[in-house]
Write an enzyme that holds these catalytic residues in place. Structure first.
Site, PDB file in Angstrom:
ATOM      1  N   TYR A 194      66.890-117.806  74.317  1.00 17.55           N
ATOM      2  CA  TYR A 194      67.799-118.557  75.188  1.00 17.55           C
ATOM      3  C   TYR A 194      69.214-118.014  75.109  1.00 17.55           C
ATOM      4  CZ  TYR A 194      70.915-122.220  76.826  1.00 17.55           C
ATOM      5  OH  TYR A 194      71.921-122.888  77.487  1.00 17.55           O
TER       6      TYR A 194
ATOM      7  N   HIS B 236      81.610-121.302  84.663  1.00 15.23           N
ATOM      8  CA  HIS B 236      81.947-122.499  83.902  1.00 15.23           C
ATOM      9  C   HIS B 236      83.444-122.827  83.901  1.00 15.23           C
ATOM     10  CE1 HIS B 236      77.842-121.951  82.644  1.00 15.23           C
ATOM     11  NE2 HIS B 236      77.858-123.058  81.938  1.00 15.23           N
TER      12      HIS B 236
ATOM     13  N   ASN C  58      80.116-122.096  74.066  1.00 17.02           N
ATOM     14  CA  ASN C  58      79.404-123.121  73.314  1.00 17.02           C
ATOM     15  C   ASN C  58      80.191-123.443  72.050  1.00 17.02           C
ATOM     16  OD1 ASN C  58      77.066-124.511  74.032  1.00 17.02           O
ATOM     17  ND2 ASN C  58      75.813-122.652  73.923  1.00 17.02           N
TER      18      ASN C  58
ATOM     19  N   TYR D 265     102.275-162.850  59.287  1.00 19.20           N
ATOM     20  CA  TYR D 265     101.289-161.815  58.964  1.00 19.20           C
ATOM     21  C   TYR D 265     101.814-160.400  59.168  1.00 19.20           C
ATOM     22  CZ  TYR D 265      97.488-165.307  58.805  1.00 19.20           C
ATOM     23  OH  TYR D 265      96.668-166.353  58.489  1.00 19.20           O
TER      24      TYR D 265
ATOM     25  N   ARG E  80     103.614-159.850  55.925  1.00 20.82           N
ATOM     26  CA  ARG E  80     102.822-160.077  54.715  1.00 20.82           C
ATOM     27  C   ARG E  80     101.587-159.178  54.651  1.00 20.82           C
ATOM     28  NH1 ARG E  80      99.613-165.526  54.193  1.00 20.82           N
ATOM     29  NH2 ARG E  80     101.139-166.096  55.777  1.00 20.82           N
TER      30      ARG E  80
ATOM     31  N   PHE F  77      76.378-127.897  69.103  1.00 19.47           N
ATOM     32  CA  PHE F  77      77.510-127.979  70.026  1.00 19.47           C
ATOM     33  C   PHE F  77      77.852-129.411  70.418  1.00 19.47           C
ATOM     34  CE2 PHE F  77      73.545-127.035  72.338  1.00 19.47           C
ATOM     35  CZ  PHE F  77      73.349-128.279  72.927  1.00 19.47           C
TER      36      PHE F  77
ATOM     37  N   GLU G  59      70.663-131.756  79.946  1.00 18.91           N
ATOM     38  CA  GLU G  59      71.692-132.215  79.017  1.00 18.91           C
ATOM     39  C   GLU G  59      71.923-133.695  79.311  1.00 18.91           C
ATOM     40  OE1 GLU G  59      74.651-129.337  80.044  1.00 18.91           O
ATOM     41  OE2 GLU G  59      73.371-127.691  79.348  1.00 18.91           O
TER      42      GLU G  59
END
Length: 521
Positions: free
Chosen positions: A55, A85, A197, A281, A284, A329, A413
Site C-alpha cells: 500500500y 491533497h 501521513n 470560592y 478560596r 496516523f 476512513e
C-alpha cells in the site's frame, strides 16, 4: 555557535522543539540516523524492484488502495499525491507552527521506518535552518489518515510548488529556491505518502499550546494572589496540611505557590483578626481549580512528548520483507487531551472573571468599581463586561471536536479524530484567557493601591511594580482597551511571569520546588 540537536538520536521535547523553531538549536543528522534512513529507503526500493504490492508504494491511496500502480509511475504517484491533497483553505497558520511541523516531521521520518530518501530529509532540514517556511492553510484536516491537507501544503515546496514565507515576505516557492540555486526534488517511491501521513499539524499546535498554557497558569496564580491581597482574603485555605488530605499534585503545587507568593505580606498580616469566616470560592478554591487545570496541562505535555518522538506514518517499513499497514496516523491520542486542555484553559478564565467581579463590588474597604469618583466615571465596571464576553466565547469553544467524526474516502476512513480542530480552538481559548488575565491583572493592581501604605509580599510588589511600568493607576475613566492590551502583551510574551520568577530567584524562593513534572519540559 548554536548547540547541535541530532534528529532521531536525541529525544525531542517541547522545549527542544521550540528551541529549534527559534533557531537556538541547530538540527543535524548523525551517522546512526543517516544509516537508518538509507536502510529504510533501500527496503522500499527493493519492494518496487521485486514487484511486490505494498500500500502506498505501488498502489493508490485511501479507497484506491486496491488500484495497482506500475513501476514506471511509482515516482509520479508521489508527486501527484502532494498536488491532489493540497486542498487546505483559510488563513495561513503562524510561521512558528509551520516550522514546528517541519521539525516534528523530521524527527518522525529520521527514525527509519518510512522509506524516505536522505536527500529529502536534508532538504526539509534546509528549510528549517534557513527559515524558508511553507505557507499552510489552517483548515482542511480531519485528523486521521494523518493531517493530509496541511502536510501536503507543507511539502509542496519540495517539488517546487506552493508558497513560502521568507524574510517576512510571502513568495512562490520556486522563486525562493532559485535564489539559493536549488531546484525541485524528485520524490522516490512512498515518499509523498510518508510526507503527508502523520499528525504533525496537530502536534505542532499541541507543542505551542503546552508553552502558552503553562505561562497562563503561572500568571493566573500570581494574579489570583494579587486579587486575594486586594480583597483582604486569607491564606488559610492554602495550608499544606489541608492539601495533604486530598493530594492531587496540581492542587498541592498551586497551594504552595500561593503560600510563597503571599509570604511576608503586611496586607495579609493587617487583617488576621478581621472576623471574616470564609472567602468566596474564586479566592478560596484557587488550588482546586487552578490545580485541576495544571493536571490537564501536565497530561497534555506528557502525551505531546510521546507523540513528538513517535512514528505516525503508514505503512511502516520494518524491512524489505516486512511492512505493516496500520493506523498510527490517527489523531485521537492527541485530540482527546487537546480537548481536555481546552476545558482546563477555559476554567482558568472562568474563575479569573469571578475575581474581577469581586474586585468591583465595593466590599472589604475597596471603593465601588475601584474608583473614588464613580457616577461621572464608570470605573472598572466595563472591563468586566469584556471578561464576561470572553468566558462565554470560550464556553462555546469547549465543545469537544474529538466527539465528532465524519466518514471520508468513501467510507474507507470511516472514523476520524478532528484533532486538528481541537488544536486550533485550544489556541483561541488561550488567546481569550490571556485577555481575561490581563483584565484581572489591571483590576488587581488598581485595587492594591487602595491598601496603601501597607505593602504586599516582595514577590507581589514586584508583580505590581512591573505592571505599573506598563499601565498606570487610573484616577478617572480613560480608554481602558489600551491598558488591557498593554497587560495582555506582557502576559503573552512571558515577560510578566519571567519578571516574578526573576524576583523569586533574587529572594531565594523557588515557587515550584518539588514539582518538576509540572515544568514545561
Amino acid at each position: 555557535m548554536r548547540i547541535p540537536f541530532f534528529y532521531g538520536t536525541q529525544k525531542l521535547t517541547v522545549q527542544s522543539a521550540l528551541s529549534l523553531a527559534a533557531s537556538r538549536l541547530e538540527g543535524r543528522l548523525d551517522e546512526a540516523a543517516t544509516r537508518r534512513v538509507l536502510e529504510s529507503q533501500e527496503a522500499v526500493q527493493a519492494i518496487v524492484d521485486e514487484g511486490r504490492t505494498v500500500y502506498g508504494v505501488n498502489t493508490g491511496f485511501g479507497i484506491l488502495a486496491d488500484t495497482a500502480i506500475n513501476e514506471a509511475d511509482t515516482r509520479l504517484l508521489q508527486h501527484k499525491i502532494l498536488q491532489s491533497h493540497s486542498v487546505g483553505v483559510g488563513e495561513p497558520i503562524p510561521e512558528e507552527i509551520a516550522k514546528l511541523m517541519l521539525i516534528t516531521k523530521v524527527q518522525a521520518l529520521v527514525q527509519g521506518f518510512s522509506g524516505v530518501q536522505l536527500s529529502t530529509l536534508k532538504r526539509i532540514i534546509w528549510h528549517i535552518e534557513n527559515d524558508v517556511i511553507p505557507v499552510v492553510p489552517e483548515k482542511g484536516s480531519v485528523g486521521a489518515s494523518g493531517d493530509l491537507a496541511p502536510l501536503a501544503h507543507l511539502f509542496l515546496p519540495l517539488i517546487g510548488l506552493g508558497e513560502v514565507f521568507h524574510k517576512g515576505v510571502r513568495m512562490a516557492s520556486r522563486s525562493v529556491l532559485q535564489q539559493y540555486g536549488l531546484g525541485p526534488i524528485a520524490l522516490g517511491p512512498k515518499e509523498g505518502l510518508a510526507l503527508i501521513n502523520g499528525t504533525q499539524f496537530i502536534l505542532a499546535f499541541a507543542i505551542k499550546a503546552v508553552q502558552r498554557m503553562h505561562n497562563c497558569l503561572e500568571a493566573a496564580d500570581i494574579i489570583g494572589a494579587m486579587s486575594l491581597e486586594a480583597l483582604t482574603g486569607t491564606k488559610a485555605p492554602f495550608d499544606e496540611r489541608l492539601h495533604a488530605l486530598r493530594p492531587f499534585a496540581g492542587n498541592q503545587l498551586v497551594a504552595q505557590r500561593l503560600r510563597r507568593l503571599l509570604e511576608g505580606s503586611d496586607i495579609m498580616q493587617s487583617h488576621v483578626d478581621c472576623g471574616r469566616v470564609q472567602d468566596p470560592y474564586s479566592l478560596r478554591c484557587m488550588p482546586q481549580v487552578h490545580g485541576a487545570s495544571r493536571t490537564a496541562w501536565q497530561h497534555l505535555k506528557e502525551l505531546t512528548t510521546i507523540e513528538a518522538n513517535a512514528v505516525t506514518d503508514n505503512p511502516i517499513v520494518l524491512g524489505k520483507d516486512d511492512t505493516i499497514s496500520g493506523g498510527n496516523f490517527h489523531g485521537q491520542p492527541m485530540a482527546l487531551p487537546l480537548d481536555y486542555a481546552c476545558f482546563a484553559a477555559a476554567e482558568a478564565g472562568n474563575i479569573s472573571d469571578r475575581r474581577c467581579y469581586l474586585l468591583l463590588e465595593g466590599k472589604w474597604g475597596l471603593p465601588l468599581l475601584l474608583m473614588n469618583n464613580v457616577g461621572l466615571n464608570s470605573g472598572f465596571m466595563i472591563p468586566q463586561y469584556t471578561t464576561a464576553a470572553l468566558v462565554t466565547e470560550n464556553k462555546t469553544l469547549c465543545f469537544p471536536a474529538s466527539a465528532d467524526s465524519i466518514p471520508t474516502s468513501l467510507g474507507q476512513e470511516d472514523h476520524v479524530s478532528m484533532g486538528s480542530i481541537s488544536g486550533r480552538k485550544l489556541h483561541k481559548v488561550i488567546d481569550n484567557l490571556e485577555y481575561i488575565l490581563a483584565i484581572e491583572l489591571v483590576s488587581a493592581a488598581q485595587a492594591i493601591e487602595f491598601r496603601r501604605p501597607l505593602k504586599s509580599s516582595a514577590l507581589l510588589e514586584c508583580a505590581h511594580s512591573f505592571i505599573r511600568s506598563h499601565v498606570s493607576f487610573a484616577e478617572e475613566d480613560r480608554i481602558f482597551a489600551d491598558d488591557i492590551n498593554a497587560a495582555k502583551k506582557v502576559i503573552a510574551d512571558f515577560s510578566f511571569v519571567d519578571e516574578v520568577n526573576r524576583c523569586a530567584g533574587a529572594n531565594g524562593i523557588d515557587l515550584n520546588e518539588g514539582f518538576s513534572t509540572f515544568n514545561p519540559d
